[in-house]
Design an enzyme around this catalytic site. Structure first.
Site: not given
Ligand code: SAH
Length: 351
Positions: A89, A102, A109, A113, A116, A167-168, A199, A222-224, A298, A341
């Site tokens: 997508e 995007c 992937c 995570c 995701c 994807g990463e 990212s 992506s730190l989180h 999300n 994503c």
């Molecule tokens: N793999 C890469 C890029 C793709 S995800 C990465 O990890 O950064 C892009 C961003 O969206 C990342 O920060 C990811 O953690 C975040 N993301 C993925 N799913 C999400 C969701 N359901 N809600 C909020 N952010 C999300």
């Protein structure tokens, strides 16, 4: 599957054209057609005989839009289909100054995570540089002429690109790098590296490699979470790479490119967005040339993690700002069309 013609650079196209017994200037016509998002068959300046020769080797339609979803805020979400039937997508976000697209870099992937949807069925395959580029060529063609302020003869609709789809990107390093070269190349869609954000979940050795390429793009991590243990609960990749090492790689990136870097921090209720986490985040990032993008989770129906309230999100932002960090809470757009994503593909495969 046949080969992907958009994988070729201009120089490689020239070689190909000559090897098929055509004059060199045909390469220019071919390249221009492709950069306008045309299929090989649709490029009218080339002879049918030549096109048939190309089509023996290359796919005609690298990617097509299988479905488009329109959000009430103008955002468009595409379900793209590649020549082998695989789906990814993409999202187009419309701003006054231009459109941000995007793009996806892999089908699925393998990073796992917990929040995701892209990773639900693991990695299916990498996308090639031409398949990544073609997502932009196609969307750009669909919206041609909508942005008047673009540079050059053909004003582009897509002015900014974020590698934040499924994807990463750094797990598909070579193809992503080739893509970065082709999307910024003169004479093509020519999107400035400064308008591109990559990212990553933090694959440290590849962050160093990217820094050494010297491409002035916006690096986003992506730190989180603020400690490795919490991070590993939502991001398995944290078991391989520590936050301290990610920060060192960011520092190196800044030294090499002079570009400040970004952190994405998705707010997950009860997990990472209480006062103690804000304090820890300030402690971790204070004084660094970085910006923090807070993202509202999300919620993905296959996952149990919960989003935090708007009030708590703004409180968290306030605490970061008070601590001296540069931070923003990302505006939520396209929520009515499955903005996160991999949600769209997961939904589609589920049906
Ligand atoms: N793999 C890469 C890029 C793709 S995800 C990465 O990890 O950064 C892009 C961003 O969206 C990342 O920060 C990811 O953690 C975040 N993301 C993925 N799913 C999400 C969701 N359901 N809600 C909020 N952010 C999300």
């Amino acid at each position: 599957m046949k080969k992907i013609i958009q994988d070729l650079s201009y120089a490689e196209l020239e070689e190909k054209v000559l090897s098929l017994g055509e004059k060199k200037f045909r390469a220019k016509q071919l390249y221009e057609g492709l950069m306008q998002g045309k299929t090989i068959r649709a490029i009218t300046s080339l002879s049918n005989a030549f096109k048939e020769k190309l089509l023996e080797e290359y796919e005609d339609e690298t990617v097509r839009v299988k479905e488009t979803f329109y959000s009430s805020d103008g955002t468009e979400k595409y379900l793209f289909e590649f020549a082998d039937g695989n789906l990814v997508e993409g999202v187009l976000m419309k701003y006054k100054y231009g459109y941000t697209q995007c793009v996806s870099t892999q089908v699925g992937c393998r990073m796992g995570c917990k929040f995701c949807a892209s990773t639900l069925n693991g990695l299916i395959r990498n996308l090639s540089s031409g398949e990544i580029l073609s997502q932009i060529l196609l969307v750009n063609a669909l919206h041609k002429g909508e942005i008047k302020s673009g540079q050059g003869a053909q004003a582009r609709a897509v002015t900014n690109v974020v590698l934040m789809g499924s994807g990463e990107p750094l797990d598909n390093y070579d193809e992503v790098l080739r893509f970065l070269r082709s999307v910024t190349a003169e004479g093509g869609v020519q999107i400035s590296a400064r308008n591109i954000s990559l990212s990553t979940c933090g694959i440290v050795p590849k962050m160093y490699a990217l820094a050494d390429e010297g491409i002035p793009l916006n690096l986003t991590v992506s730190l989180h979470a603020t400690d490795d243990e919490t991070r590993a609960r939502v991001m398995p990749v944290a078991k391989a790479y520590k936050i301290a090492d990610i920060l060192k790689a960011c520092k190196y990136y800044f030294q090499k490119t002079g570009r400040r870097y970004y952190f994405e921090y998705t707010l997950i209720d009860g997990e990472n967005c209480d006062e103690e986490h804000a304090k820890a985040l300030v402690e971790l990032l204070k004084g660094l040339p970085c910006h923090v993008n807070l993202i509202r989770l999300n919620e993905v129906k296959e996952r149990t993690l919960k989003a935090t309230s708007d009030k708590a999100a703004y409180r968290f932002l306030g605490m970061l700002e008070k601590g001296g960090l540069s931070a923003t809470l990302r505006r939520q757009i396209g929520v009515d069309i499955g903005g996160a994503c991999g949600q769209l593909r997961a939904q589609y495969l589920g049906e």
